[in-house]
Design a protein around this motif. Structure first.
Motif, PDB file in Angstrom:
ATOM      1  N   MET A 139       0.971  -1.243   0.019  1.00  0.00           N
ATOM      2  CA  MET A 139      -0.153  -0.021  -0.030  1.00  0.00           C
ATOM      3  C   MET A 139       0.642   1.380  -0.034  1.00  0.00           C
ATOM      4  O   MET A 139       1.940   1.241   0.381  1.00  0.00           O
ATOM      5  N   GLY A 140       0.258   2.315  -0.491  1.00  0.00           N
ATOM      6  CA  GLY A 140       1.056   3.684  -0.316  1.00  0.00           C
ATOM      7  C   GLY A 140       0.984   4.092   0.938  1.00  0.00           C
ATOM      8  O   GLY A 140       0.236   3.806   1.903  1.00  0.00           O
ATOM      9  N   GLY A 141       2.233   4.778   1.275  1.00  0.00           N
ATOM     10  CA  GLY A 141       2.578   5.172   2.645  1.00  0.00           C
ATOM     11  C   GLY A 141       2.570   6.582   2.596  1.00  0.00           C
ATOM     12  O   GLY A 141       2.925   7.054   3.627  1.00  0.00           O
ATOM     13  N   ALA A 142       2.154   7.311   1.750  1.00  0.00           N
ATOM     14  CA  ALA A 142       1.787   8.745   1.886  1.00  0.00           C
ATOM     15  C   ALA A 142       0.849   9.077   3.045  1.00  0.00           C
ATOM     16  O   ALA A 142      -0.138   8.365   3.424  1.00  0.00           O
ATOM     17  N   PRO A 143       1.280  10.130   3.839  1.00  0.00           N
ATOM     18  CA  PRO A 143       0.474  10.479   5.082  1.00  0.00           C
ATOM     19  C   PRO A 143      -0.929  10.592   4.553  1.00  0.00           C
ATOM     20  O   PRO A 143      -1.794  10.558   5.466  1.00  0.00           O
ATOM     21  N   ALA A 144      -1.430  11.152   3.489  1.00  0.00           N
ATOM     22  CA  ALA A 144      -2.786  11.609   3.127  1.00  0.00           C
ATOM     23  C   ALA A 144      -3.430  10.165   2.906  1.00  0.00           C
ATOM     24  O   ALA A 144      -4.624  10.185   3.260  1.00  0.00           O
ATOM     25  N   THR A 145      -2.775   9.527   2.079  1.00  0.00           N
ATOM     26  CA  THR A 145      -3.393   8.135   1.785  1.00  0.00           C
ATOM     27  C   THR A 145      -3.531   7.247   3.275  1.00  0.00           C
ATOM     28  O   THR A 145      -4.702   6.664   3.590  1.00  0.00           O
ATOM     29  N   GLU A 146      -2.824   7.475   4.286  1.00  0.00           N
ATOM     30  CA  GLU A 146      -2.770   6.665   5.429  1.00  0.00           C
ATOM     31  C   GLU A 146      -4.144   7.217   6.207  1.00  0.00           C
ATOM     32  O   GLU A 146      -4.748   6.618   6.784  1.00  0.00           O
ATOM     33  N   ALA A 147      -4.125   8.961   6.101  1.00  0.00           N
ATOM     34  CA  ALA A 147      -5.356   9.305   6.847  1.00  0.00           C
ATOM     35  C   ALA A 147      -6.524   8.745   6.294  1.00  0.00           C
ATOM     36  O   ALA A 147      -7.520   8.672   6.885  1.00  0.00           O
ATOM     37  N   VAL A 148      -6.788   8.947   5.037  1.00  0.00           N
ATOM     38  CA  VAL A 148      -8.116   8.410   4.235  1.00  0.00           C
ATOM     39  C   VAL A 148      -8.386   6.887   4.745  1.00  0.00           C
ATOM     40  O   VAL A 148      -9.499   6.523   4.976  1.00  0.00           O
TER      41      VAL A 148
ATOM     42  N   PRO B  33      -6.455 -10.952 -18.307  1.00  0.00           N
ATOM     43  CA  PRO B  33      -5.591 -11.900 -17.490  1.00  0.00           C
ATOM     44  C   PRO B  33      -5.229 -11.248 -16.330  1.00  0.00           C
ATOM     45  O   PRO B  33      -5.332  -9.849 -16.031  1.00  0.00           O
ATOM     46  N   GLN B  34      -4.714 -11.893 -15.130  1.00  0.00           N
ATOM     47  CA  GLN B  34      -4.394 -11.254 -14.032  1.00  0.00           C
ATOM     48  C   GLN B  34      -3.586 -10.160 -13.917  1.00  0.00           C
ATOM     49  O   GLN B  34      -3.365  -9.127 -13.391  1.00  0.00           O
ATOM     50  N   ASP B  35      -2.266 -10.237 -14.770  1.00  0.00           N
ATOM     51  CA  ASP B  35      -1.460  -9.157 -15.017  1.00  0.00           C
ATOM     52  C   ASP B  35      -1.988  -8.073 -15.502  1.00  0.00           C
ATOM     53  O   ASP B  35      -1.469  -6.844 -15.318  1.00  0.00           O
ATOM     54  N   GLY B  36      -2.927  -8.148 -16.429  1.00  0.00           N
ATOM     55  CA  GLY B  36      -3.617  -7.117 -16.927  1.00  0.00           C
ATOM     56  C   GLY B  36      -4.528  -6.025 -15.966  1.00  0.00           C
ATOM     57  O   GLY B  36      -4.539  -5.052 -15.847  1.00  0.00           O
ATOM     58  N   LEU B  37      -5.291  -7.027 -15.004  1.00  0.00           N
ATOM     59  CA  LEU B  37      -5.702  -6.592 -13.928  1.00  0.00           C
ATOM     60  C   LEU B  37      -4.907  -5.460 -13.113  1.00  0.00           C
ATOM     61  O   LEU B  37      -5.232  -4.538 -12.558  1.00  0.00           O
ATOM     62  N   VAL B  38      -3.723  -6.053 -12.803  1.00  0.00           N
ATOM     63  CA  VAL B  38      -2.948  -5.467 -12.006  1.00  0.00           C
ATOM     64  C   VAL B  38      -2.527  -4.021 -12.738  1.00  0.00           C
ATOM     65  O   VAL B  38      -2.214  -3.097 -12.074  1.00  0.00           O
ATOM     66  N   ALA B  39      -1.992  -4.310 -13.942  1.00  0.00           N
ATOM     67  CA  ALA B  39      -1.417  -3.114 -14.766  1.00  0.00           C
ATOM     68  C   ALA B  39      -2.585  -1.959 -14.679  1.00  0.00           C
ATOM     69  O   ALA B  39      -2.215  -0.809 -14.800  1.00  0.00           O
ATOM     70  N   GLN B  40      -3.910  -2.569 -14.947  1.00  0.00           N
ATOM     71  CA  GLN B  40      -4.982  -1.413 -14.851  1.00  0.00           C
ATOM     72  C   GLN B  40      -4.822  -0.362 -13.744  1.00  0.00           C
ATOM     73  O   GLN B  40      -5.053   0.778 -14.091  1.00  0.00           O
ATOM     74  N   LEU B  41      -4.756  -0.990 -12.643  1.00  0.00           N
ATOM     75  CA  LEU B  41      -4.471  -0.296 -11.261  1.00  0.00           C
ATOM     76  C   LEU B  41      -3.401   0.438 -11.263  1.00  0.00           C
ATOM     77  O   LEU B  41      -3.255   1.812 -10.842  1.00  0.00           O
TER      78      LEU B  41
ATOM     79  N   GLN C 182       0.255  -8.160  -5.613  1.00  0.00           N
ATOM     80  CA  GLN C 182       0.822  -7.228  -6.328  1.00  0.00           C
ATOM     81  C   GLN C 182       0.049  -5.684  -6.129  1.00  0.00           C
ATOM     82  O   GLN C 182       0.606  -4.694  -6.155  1.00  0.00           O
ATOM     83  N   ILE C 183      -1.216  -5.924  -6.048  1.00  0.00           N
ATOM     84  CA  ILE C 183      -1.859  -4.560  -6.045  1.00  0.00           C
ATOM     85  C   ILE C 183      -1.872  -4.078  -4.730  1.00  0.00           C
ATOM     86  O   ILE C 183      -1.921  -2.754  -4.554  1.00  0.00           O
ATOM     87  N   THR C 184      -1.550  -4.780  -3.682  1.00  0.00           N
ATOM     88  CA  THR C 184      -1.332  -4.082  -2.309  1.00  0.00           C
ATOM     89  C   THR C 184       0.032  -3.355  -2.251  1.00  0.00           C
ATOM     90  O   THR C 184       0.120  -2.527  -1.381  1.00  0.00           O
ATOM     91  N   GLU C 185       0.719  -3.725  -3.311  1.00  0.00           N
ATOM     92  CA  GLU C 185       2.148  -3.053  -3.311  1.00  0.00           C
ATOM     93  C   GLU C 185       1.888  -1.677  -4.175  1.00  0.00           C
ATOM     94  O   GLU C 185       2.928  -0.862  -4.185  1.00  0.00           O
ATOM     95  N   ILE C 186       1.007  -1.332  -4.700  1.00  0.00           N
ATOM     96  CA  ILE C 186       0.842  -0.046  -5.513  1.00  0.00           C
ATOM     97  C   ILE C 186       0.687   0.905  -4.916  1.00  0.00           C
ATOM     98  O   ILE C 186      -0.437   0.835  -3.908  1.00  0.00           O
TER      99      ILE C 186
END
Length: 327
Positions: free
Chosen positions: A1-10, A139-147, A175-179
């Motif tokens: 997940m993103g670690g930016a303060p704004a993202t964490e606050a949301v 495919p799964q890779d495409g779903l990840v790439a979309q995000l 993978q998407i949790t790392e975006i």
């Protein structure tokens, strides 16, 4: 997940809200000629916020996202943000007046989703719900790439929505949790085996919620695999029923839960399943039965038949009687 303060606050605000109330998906109001009714939508959103939902999700499936043009989308999201900023009553799990997050829908391919994301950013939305993409299987890779493509083009946190042709496997979920900026997943498949595997594979703090149609039917089953939060289409027309069910479920009042399921929710689902699109059309018709200014649905959806409308009225009266509310 993103670690930016704004993202964490949301993320924190959404987690708090999800623990304290149902997730509200308001209807988009139209005039009888099919044109957008901003005043009707404003009144509808204000009514929903007065019942202290955990979050409000404008321009999503229940809000007929697929039928809005970009100008209408901007109007709908802007109104929702303005009304949320006016404040809501305190409720357990909601920290203070005005703390309800606004999560706007976006979707289609990533390019169009990014255009809508910019509009939602400008309107002041807190996050985006990424609705399933249009038409093609991927495919799964495409779903990840979309995000990945969308996340790179917006500052707003993203919640992925798996439903229809979008279904993430465990590897893709990791993978998407790392975006950066992807903070959660809404599930509309009701495949609890798969969902359990996903929740176990996700990092701590990643948000999950039940997005099945008429989610209350499966709320206990979802909670058993670690997903207690859910969206409520019923909240769009009978927040009294939706909140009574939520409180009974949260408080372990199985008698009330089962009575509401048996006498209201299950018959509602049986009526909903008669005609494609009734998952939205019936909700809007029920709101009109209560005098709410939401108007008709837009094509390709159709409003309920006279016979189904009569059945809906009877069912609505039954549900309201169960919780001591009036039509």
């Amino acid at each position: 997940m993103g670690g930016a303060p704004a993202t964490e606050a949301v993320t924190r605000r959404l987690r708090d809200g999800m623990a304290g109330g149902v997730l509200s998906f308001p209807l988009t109001s139209f005039h009888d000629d099919g044109s957008l009714d901003p005043d009707g939508f404003r009144a509808h959103v204000a009514d929903r916020l007065a019942t202290a939902p955990g979050a409000v999700f404008p321009a999503c499936g229940t809000g007929e996202f697929f039928s809005l043009d970009e100008d209408e989308y901007r109007t709908v999201v802007t109104i929702a943000v303005e009304e949320a900023a006016m404040g809501v009553p305190p409720r357990e799990g909601v920290r203070a007046w005005g703390s309800v997050p606004v999560v706007a829908g976006t979707g289609y391919g990533w390019a169009q989703a990014a255009r809508l994301a910019r509009i939602a950013e400008e309107a002041g939305a807190d996050a985006l719900l990424v609705l399933p993409h249009y038409l093609v299987a991927a495919p799964q890779d495409g779903l990840v790439a979309q995000l990945e493509q969308l996340a790179a083009r917006t500052r707003l946190p993203l919640i992925a929505y798996q439903r229809g042709q979008v279904a993430f496997g465990v590897d893709a979920l990791r993978q998407i949790t790392e975006i950066p900026g992807v903070i959660g997943l809404k599930d509309g498949h009701s495949d609890l085996d798969r969902l359990q595997r996903l929740t176990l594979a996700a990092p701590e703090g990643f948000l999950f919620f039940n997005g099945a149609a008429t989610a209350e039917i499966q709320a206990r089953a979802y909670a058993a695999v670690g997903v207690p939060a859910y969206s409520s289409a019923v909240h769009a027309f009978a927040p009294e029923i939706a909140n009574a069910f939520f409180e009974a479920l949260k408080g372990g009042d199985d008698g009330t839960v089962e009575k509401l399921l048996r006498d209201f929710y299950v018959p509602l689902v049986e009526l909903r399943d008669r005609v494609p699109g009734y998952a939205v059309s019936l909700v809007k018709a029920a709101a009109r039965l209560r005098g709410r200014p939401v108007g008709p649905v837009r094509a390709p959806l159709t409003d309920p038949s006279a016979a189904d409308l009569a059945g809906l009225r009877t069912l609505l009266v039954t549900g309201l009687d169960l919780v001591g509310a009036a039509l």
